[in-house]
Design a protein around this motif. Structure first.
Motif, mmCIF file in Angstrom:
data_model
loop_
_atom_site.group_PDB
_atom_site.id
_atom_site.type_symbol
_atom_site.label_atom_id
_atom_site.label_comp_id
_atom_site.label_asym_id
_atom_site.label_seq_id
_atom_site.Cartn_x
_atom_site.Cartn_y
_atom_site.Cartn_z
ATOM 1 N N GLY A 111 0.808 -1.211 0.000
ATOM 2 C CA GLY A 111 0.000 0.000 0.000
ATOM 3 C C GLY A 111 0.837 1.254 0.000
ATOM 4 O O GLY A 111 0.453 2.270 -0.586
ATOM 5 N N ASP A 112 1.998 1.203 0.632
ATOM 6 C CA ASP A 112 2.880 2.357 0.659
ATOM 7 C C ASP A 112 3.467 2.671 -0.713
ATOM 8 O O ASP A 112 4.055 3.732 -0.911
ATOM 9 N N ALA A 113 3.331 1.721 -1.650
ATOM 10 C CA ALA A 113 3.824 1.972 -3.001
ATOM 11 C C ALA A 113 2.905 2.927 -3.764
ATOM 12 O O ALA A 113 3.237 3.371 -4.861
ATOM 13 N N GLY A 114 1.737 3.223 -3.187
ATOM 14 C CA GLY A 114 0.876 4.254 -3.762
ATOM 15 C C GLY A 114 -0.222 3.764 -4.666
ATOM 16 O O GLY A 114 -0.728 4.514 -5.489
ATOM 17 N N SER A 115 -0.637 2.519 -4.551
ATOM 18 C CA SER A 115 -1.695 1.985 -5.404
ATOM 19 C C SER A 115 -2.787 1.357 -4.554
ATOM 20 O O SER A 115 -2.632 1.168 -3.356
ATOM 21 N N THR A 116 -3.893 1.021 -5.207
ATOM 22 C CA THR A 116 -4.911 0.247 -4.531
ATOM 23 C C THR A 116 -4.364 -1.149 -4.269
ATOM 24 O O THR A 116 -3.412 -1.592 -4.909
ATOM 25 N N LEU A 117 -4.966 -1.832 -3.330
ATOM 26 C CA LEU A 117 -4.457 -3.122 -2.893
ATOM 27 C C LEU A 117 -5.321 -4.264 -3.399
ATOM 28 O O LEU A 117 -6.531 -4.114 -3.581
ATOM 29 N N SER A 118 -4.696 -5.399 -3.594
ATOM 30 C CA SER A 118 -5.436 -6.612 -3.902
ATOM 31 C C SER A 118 -4.892 -7.747 -3.055
ATOM 32 O O SER A 118 -3.691 -7.819 -2.792
ATOM 33 N N LEU A 119 -5.780 -8.607 -2.612
ATOM 34 C CA LEU A 119 -5.407 -9.795 -1.849
ATOM 35 C C LEU A 119 -6.132 -10.975 -2.472
ATOM 36 O O LEU A 119 -7.355 -11.085 -2.391
ATOM 37 N N ASP A 120 -5.370 -11.827 -3.134
ATOM 38 C CA ASP A 120 -5.929 -13.008 -3.779
ATOM 39 C C ASP A 120 -5.400 -14.257 -3.086
ATOM 40 O O ASP A 120 -4.238 -14.301 -2.663
ATOM 41 N N VAL A 121 -6.251 -15.244 -2.968
ATOM 42 C CA VAL A 121 -5.858 -16.503 -2.332
ATOM 43 C C VAL A 121 -6.100 -17.631 -3.322
ATOM 44 O O VAL A 121 -7.228 -17.851 -3.760
ATOM 45 N N THR A 122 -5.031 -18.314 -3.701
ATOM 46 C CA THR A 122 -5.129 -19.479 -4.570
ATOM 47 C C THR A 122 -4.691 -20.703 -3.783
ATOM 48 O O THR A 122 -3.988 -20.590 -2.772
ATOM 49 N N HIS A 123 -5.094 -21.868 -4.250
ATOM 50 C CA HIS A 123 -4.768 -23.070 -3.477
ATOM 51 C C HIS A 123 -4.849 -24.313 -4.345
ATOM 52 O O HIS A 123 -5.499 -24.345 -5.385
ATOM 53 N N ASP A 124 -4.141 -25.334 -3.890
ATOM 54 C CA ASP A 124 -4.285 -26.682 -4.403
ATOM 55 C C ASP A 124 -4.171 -27.612 -3.206
ATOM 56 O O ASP A 124 -4.258 -27.158 -2.058
ATOM 57 N N GLU A 125 -3.995 -28.899 -3.438
ATOM 58 C CA GLU A 125 -3.939 -29.823 -2.310
ATOM 59 C C GLU A 125 -2.709 -29.601 -1.433
ATOM 60 O O GLU A 125 -2.718 -29.911 -0.249
ATOM 61 N N ALA A 126 -1.651 -29.056 -2.036
ATOM 62 C CA ALA A 126 -0.386 -28.946 -1.315
ATOM 63 C C ALA A 126 -0.227 -27.644 -0.547
ATOM 64 O O ALA A 126 0.411 -27.627 0.513
ATOM 65 N N ALA A 127 -0.765 -26.548 -1.059
ATOM 66 C CA ALA A 127 -0.446 -25.251 -0.453
ATOM 67 C C ALA A 127 -1.533 -24.224 -0.713
ATOM 68 O O ALA A 127 -2.315 -24.332 -1.667
ATOM 69 N N VAL A 128 -1.542 -23.219 0.147
ATOM 70 C CA VAL A 128 -2.364 -22.015 -0.019
ATOM 71 C C VAL A 128 -1.406 -20.856 -0.260
ATOM 72 O O VAL A 128 -0.433 -20.688 0.475
ATOM 73 N N THR A 129 -1.683 -20.076 -1.306
ATOM 74 C CA THR A 129 -0.813 -18.948 -1.644
ATOM 75 C C THR A 129 -1.600 -17.649 -1.557
ATOM 76 O O THR A 129 -2.649 -17.506 -2.178
ATOM 77 N N PHE A 130 -1.078 -16.722 -0.760
ATOM 78 C CA PHE A 130 -1.660 -15.388 -0.636
ATOM 79 C C PHE A 130 -0.898 -14.462 -1.577
ATOM 80 O O PHE A 130 0.329 -14.328 -1.465
ATOM 81 N N GLY A 131 -1.615 -13.830 -2.480
ATOM 82 C CA GLY A 131 -1.002 -12.875 -3.392
ATOM 83 C C GLY A 131 -1.376 -11.467 -2.998
ATOM 84 O O GLY A 131 -2.557 -11.087 -3.051
ATOM 85 N N ILE A 132 -0.414 -10.681 -2.582
ATOM 86 C CA ILE A 132 -0.646 -9.300 -2.163
ATOM 87 C C ILE A 132 -0.024 -8.405 -3.213
ATOM 88 O O ILE A 132 1.175 -8.489 -3.492
ATOM 89 N N GLY A 133 -0.825 -7.563 -3.838
ATOM 90 C CA GLY A 133 -0.287 -6.759 -4.922
ATOM 91 C C GLY A 133 -1.050 -5.481 -5.151
ATOM 92 O O GLY A 133 -1.930 -5.093 -4.375
#
Length: 212
Positions: A134-156
């Motif tokens: 957020g300090d980079a000066g843009s709107t924020l996004s939080l996406d969560v993807t997953h499969d059987e092995a892992a959950v991935t949080f994408g912050i961008g």
């Protein structure tokens, strides 16, 4: 990359202090509102009592958020669902004055499998990553993807950023890796933000059976 032992703690404290300043401001406002309402208590009607009840509820919610900030030493890992803790993380982000008008787009959280970690450590980790982006000066996004092995949080800062391979990151990524050092987490920086990956509870259980 700076690997000073005090870097993760210093990075976390810098963000926590910003949240605490915002919470202090909100609590001051709520206290002032209650004081003003109490000053009008003579001849109080139902509307006035409702307003008082609303203010008390807001104070309670802010105090609950404040209790999420201190680190809990020797906390135990437990199953954690994304939709249980993400709303609180977003509320903490919103307490920072500079973020109150920042839009946060959150991807679907339903159906995301549980991970096993220390809940507060994961909340602190996501808070650090969201504030850094957020300090980079843009709107924020939080996406969560997953499969059987892992959950991935994408912050961008935009949707659809590719998931890059895990690698070394900056000071924020180093701090997050330190926070989740006992939880099997991988964190890395990408052009548009960060990625945080944790093994699913199912994967951890399968791994334990193989090792037994």
């Amino acid at each position: 990359m700076d690997e000073r032992p005090d870097l993760p703690a210093a990075t976390w404290l810098a963000t926590a202090e910003r949240v605490q300043r915002g919470l202090n401001h909100d609590l001051s406002n709520r206290t002032a509102a209650l004081a003003a309402i109490v000053g009008l208590r003579d001849g109080a009607d139902r509307d006035l009592l409702t307003r008082m009840d609303d203010e008390v509820g807001r104070l309670g919610a802010l105090l609950r958020l404040m209790r999420l900030l201190p680190r809990v030493p020797n906390a135990s890992a437990e199953p954690v669902m994304a939709d249980d803790f993400v709303p609180d993380v977003l509320a903490l982000v919103g307490c920072i004055a500079e973020f109150r008008d920042v839009a946060v787009r959150v991807g679907p959280l339903g159906g995301v499998p549980p991970v096993r970690c220390r809940p507060q450590a994961l909340q602190h980790a996501l808070l650090l990553l969201l504030v850094a982006v957020g300090d980079a000066g843009s709107t924020l996004s939080l996406d969560v993807t997953h499969d059987e092995a892992a959950v991935t949080f994408g912050i961008g800062t935009s949707a659809g950023s590719p998931l890059d391979a895990p690698g070394t990151g900056d000071a924020v990524a180093t701090a997050v890796a330190h926070l989740l050092r006992d939880d099997g987490a991988l964190v890395w920086s990408v052009e548009a933000g960060y990625r945080l990956r944790l093994p699913t509870l199912t994967a951890l259980r399968a791994r334990s059976r193989v090792q037994a």
